[in-house]
Design an enzyme around this catalytic site. Structure first.
Site, PDB file in Angstrom:
ATOM      1  N   ASP A  84       0.827  -1.202   0.000  1.00 50.24           N
ATOM      2  CA  ASP A  84       0.000   0.000   0.000  1.00 50.24           C
ATOM      3  C   ASP A  84       0.863   1.256   0.000  1.00 50.24           C
ATOM      4  O   ASP A  84       2.081   1.203   0.201  1.00 50.24           O
ATOM      5  CB  ASP A  84      -0.908   0.015   1.233  1.00 50.24           C
ATOM      6  CG  ASP A  84      -1.988  -1.064   1.183  1.00 50.24           C
ATOM      7  OD1 ASP A  84      -2.353  -1.486   0.070  1.00 50.24           O
ATOM      8  OD2 ASP A  84      -2.454  -1.481   2.258  1.00 50.24           O
TER       9      ASP A  84
ATOM     10  N   TYR B 192       7.133  -9.767   6.674  1.00 43.25           N
ATOM     11  CA  TYR B 192       7.119  -8.327   6.909  1.00 43.25           C
ATOM     12  C   TYR B 192       7.708  -8.009   8.282  1.00 43.25           C
ATOM     13  O   TYR B 192       7.687  -8.854   9.182  1.00 43.25           O
ATOM     14  CB  TYR B 192       5.687  -7.782   6.888  1.00 43.25           C
ATOM     15  CG  TYR B 192       5.075  -7.622   5.519  1.00 43.25           C
ATOM     16  CD1 TYR B 192       5.092  -6.393   4.870  1.00 43.25           C
ATOM     17  CD2 TYR B 192       4.454  -8.689   4.877  1.00 43.25           C
ATOM     18  CE1 TYR B 192       4.514  -6.234   3.614  1.00 43.25           C
ATOM     19  CE2 TYR B 192       3.873  -8.541   3.626  1.00 43.25           C
ATOM     20  CZ  TYR B 192       3.907  -7.304   3.000  1.00 43.25           C
ATOM     21  OH  TYR B 192       3.340  -7.157   1.766  1.00 43.25           O
TER      22      TYR B 192
END
EC number: 5.4.99.12
Length: 288
Positions: free
Chosen positions: A64, A125
């Protein structure tokens, strides 16, 4: 989205990284917004003198706006003649053409069956946050979230342990029409470094939209004492969005690494990843 390049084309794997601060995410968008995909594709056309030709990248994880990547992976199918002509100098030419906040580190001919998105078996992540009373080091301000309450990392790890495994993460995902929210969370753990920065490692076979940032939001609520360690697990079991779960800001999040199986298993993994998943004992539902 094929797992093999068409005749006359070569599938090329790109390993890349970027600082997401000034990008409107990975994926190309209408309206001229700056995106990582758009910038790399434009640079690729320029350095190969292929103006007017569309070479579309497929990526392992569509990040994003504001999210960074250290170990992103993508692929692109290039005409075999073009690849043969440019392969030796393409990396350096891209380095000279791309903006300094995005780098391609390697360009390699992909093995048979490779698909950057569907062949991946995990994505890892890291989310970085500090509870330092003075705030965030100015040099790290675009990569570390400041949380203005003291955080109990042990309590956060206790809560995180109840979320690991295969579950329906609907309570932690932004629902997308026709998409499943069943994921296998392989690791969720937090460590406070000597510098006081808390790094959360989040690894799963795949992630649904806003999943990582929602999980971190729930754990922060536990860490600062607003909720008990059992609360994130109860939210998960309820299966619906809880207004108390905040989607934390994107700048603390970095895609660190993408994992792939052995070359001979790539095609099988890609086929498996395309199957609609259900939990054991729950029948498949095309409209769920």
């Amino acid at each position: 989205m094929s797992d093999e390049a068409e005749d006359g084309f070569v599938r090329v794997r790109l390993d890349l990284s970027y600082d997401g601060s000034e990008f409107s995410g990975w994926a190309k968008q209408a309206g001229g917004r700056r995106t990582v995909q758009g910038e790399i594709e434009d640079a690729l056309r320029t350095v190969t003198r292929s103006h007017g030709t569309g070479y579309e990248l497929t990526v392992a994880g569509r990040t994003d706006a504001g999210v960074h990547a250290r170990g992103q992976v993508a692929h692109v199918d290039l005409p075999a003649e073009l690849w043969a002509e440019h392969r030796e100098k393409l990396l350096k030419r891209l380095a000279g053409r791309l903006s300094k906040d995005v780098r391609v580190w390697s360009l390699t001919e992909a093995p048979a069956g490779f698909n950057a998105r569907f062949s991946a078996v995990w994505r890892r992540y890291a989310y970085r946050v500090t509870d330092n009373a003075g705030g965030v080091d100015p040099l790290l301000r675009n990569h570390v979230l400041w949380h203005d309450w003291p955080l109990d990392v042990d309590a956060m790890n206790q809560a995180a342990a109840g979320l690991v495994g295969e579950h329906d993460f609907a309570a932690y995902c932004k629902k997308r029409e026709g998409a499943t929210t069943i994921r296998t969370l392989q690791e969720l753990s937090l460590v406070r470094g000597d510098d006081g920065i808390i790094t959360a490692t989040v690894r799963a076979d795949a992630f649904c939209h806003n999943m990582v940032r929602s999980l971190i939001g729930a754990l922060l609520f536990v860490g600062d004492g607003h909720r008990g360690p059992e609360w994130p697990g109860k939210v998960l079991a309820a299966g619906v969005r809880d207004s108390a779960v905040h989607v934390v800001r994107p700048h603390g999040l970095t895609l660190e690494e993408v994992g792939y199986p052995a070359d001979e298993l790539l095609a099988a993994r890609s086929k498996e990843a395309r199957n609609k998943r259900t939990l054991p004992g729950v029948p498949a539902c095309d409209t769920c």
